[in-house]
Design an enzyme around this catalytic site. Structure first.
Site, short mmCIF file in Angstrom:
data_model
loop_
_atom_site.label_atom_id
_atom_site.label_comp_id
_atom_site.label_asym_id
_atom_site.label_seq_id
_atom_site.Cartn_x
_atom_site.Cartn_y
_atom_site.Cartn_z
N CYS A 93 -46.91 -39.17 5.94
CA CYS A 93 -46.39 -38.47 4.76
C CYS A 93 -45.83 -39.52 3.81
CB CYS A 93 -45.32 -37.47 5.16
SG CYS A 93 -44.38 -36.83 3.76
N CYS A 149 -42.00 -39.30 3.43
CA CYS A 149 -41.32 -39.77 4.64
C CYS A 149 -41.36 -41.30 4.65
CB CYS A 149 -41.98 -39.24 5.91
SG CYS A 149 -41.54 -37.54 6.29
N ASP A 184 -39.76 -41.40 -10.40
CA ASP A 184 -41.15 -40.96 -10.28
C ASP A 184 -42.08 -42.07 -10.77
OD1 ASP A 184 -42.63 -37.91 -10.08
OD2 ASP A 184 -43.78 -39.54 -11.01
N HIS A 216 -38.47 -33.95 6.94
CA HIS A 216 -39.76 -33.52 6.43
C HIS A 216 -39.84 -32.00 6.40
CE1 HIS A 216 -44.02 -33.69 5.42
NE2 HIS A 216 -44.10 -32.59 6.16
N ASN A 234 -42.19 -27.68 -7.31
CA ASN A 234 -43.51 -27.04 -7.29
C ASN A 234 -43.88 -26.64 -5.87
OD1 ASN A 234 -43.82 -27.59 -10.06
ND2 ASN A 234 -44.61 -29.64 -9.63
N GLY A 258 -48.56 -26.31 -8.51
CA GLY A 258 -48.87 -27.69 -8.91
C GLY A 258 -48.36 -28.74 -7.94
N THR A 301 -48.52 -31.53 -5.28
CA THR A 301 -49.53 -32.50 -4.81
C THR A 301 -49.04 -33.30 -3.62
OG1 THR A 301 -48.76 -34.20 -6.37
CG2 THR A 301 -50.56 -32.76 -7.12
N HIS A 345 -39.73 -31.82 -2.91
CA HIS A 345 -39.06 -32.75 -3.82
C HIS A 345 -38.65 -32.00 -5.07
CE1 HIS A 345 -43.43 -32.89 -4.27
NE2 HIS A 345 -43.22 -32.96 -5.57
N HIS A 387 -38.07 -32.41 -8.93
CA HIS A 387 -38.24 -33.23 -10.13
C HIS A 387 -37.01 -33.06 -11.00
CE1 HIS A 387 -42.74 -33.78 -9.84
NE2 HIS A 387 -42.64 -32.67 -9.14
P1 AMP Z 1 -45.81 -32.64 -7.26
O1 AMP Z 1 -47.06 -32.62 -8.09
O2 AMP Z 1 -44.79 -31.62 -7.68
O3 AMP Z 1 -46.12 -32.60 -5.79
O4 AMP Z 1 -45.11 -34.02 -7.59
C1 AMP Z 1 -45.41 -35.22 -6.95
C2 AMP Z 1 -44.78 -36.31 -7.77
O5 AMP Z 1 -44.71 -37.48 -6.96
C3 AMP Z 1 -45.56 -36.68 -9.03
O6 AMP Z 1 -44.73 -36.55 -10.18
C4 AMP Z 1 -45.97 -38.14 -8.78
O7 AMP Z 1 -45.98 -38.92 -9.95
C5 AMP Z 1 -44.92 -38.60 -7.79
N1 AMP Z 1 -45.31 -39.70 -6.92
C6 AMP Z 1 -46.47 -39.83 -6.23
N2 AMP Z 1 -46.47 -40.98 -5.53
C7 AMP Z 1 -45.27 -41.58 -5.76
C8 AMP Z 1 -44.66 -42.81 -5.34
N3 AMP Z 1 -45.29 -43.64 -4.50
N4 AMP Z 1 -43.43 -43.11 -5.80
C9 AMP Z 1 -42.79 -42.27 -6.64
N5 AMP Z 1 -43.30 -41.10 -7.08
C10 AMP Z 1 -44.53 -40.76 -6.66
ZN ZN Z 2 -42.54 -36.07 4.81
#
Ligand code: AMP
Ligand code: ZN
Length: 113
Positions: A3, A6, A29, A45, A86, A92, A94, A99, A101
């Site tokens: 993950c 994690c 971010d 997690h 999200n 949305g 990913t 987390h 934002h």
């Molecule tokens: P979500 O689409 O709500 O799952 O948000 C995932 C967020 O994680 C996005 O805004 C990405 O830009 C951010 N993200 C992905 N990889 C990393 C990373 N290695 N360090 C910091 N942020 C990340």
């Molecule tokens: Zn995790």
């Protein structure tokens, strides 16, 4: 378990860390969607908001407290900020480790796209 968040919380993958304690970690971010854009995550997690249990309720409160404390330190408390979590495909999401934002320093649209 493999993950991304994690790995960030254990320091295996680097991030620009803004705050850390036993329960939560906050970091910038990597692809900011606003001049201020950081994430607050639990170290535990939890894949999605659907997986929250009753024992996670104080943790969610702490995440909000950390968010507002960092927002204040960044000087955006008064201008304002937005917190977003999200959930799953339509939300949305990913990265499947919950987390929050925190976005600020531009006028954010409502309703979101
Ligand atoms: P979500 O689409 O709500 O799952 O948000 C995932 C967020 O994680 C996005 O805004 C990405 O830009 C951010 N993200 C992905 N990889 C990393 C990373 N290695 N360090 C910091 N942020 C990340
Ligand atoms: Zn995790």
């Amino acid at each position: 378990m493999d993950c991304l968040f994690c790995s960030i919380s254990t320091g295996k993958i680097p991030a620009t860390v803004l705050y850390e304690d036993d329960d939560v970690i906050a970091f910038e971010d990597i692809m900011p969607a606003a001049p201020v854009h950081f994430l607050v995550i639990p170290k535990k997690h939890i894949s999605t908001l659907n997986d929250l249990t009753e024992e996670d309720i104080p943790l969610m409160g702490k995440m909000h407290f950390v968010a507002k404390t960092i927002a204040k330190a960044k000087g955006v408390s008064e201008s304002g900020f937005r917190t977003v979590m999200n959930c799953n495909q339509d939300g949305g999401q990913t990265v499947y480790h919950i987390h929050m934002h925190v976005l600020a320093e531009r006028k954010l649209n409502w309703p979101p796209g």
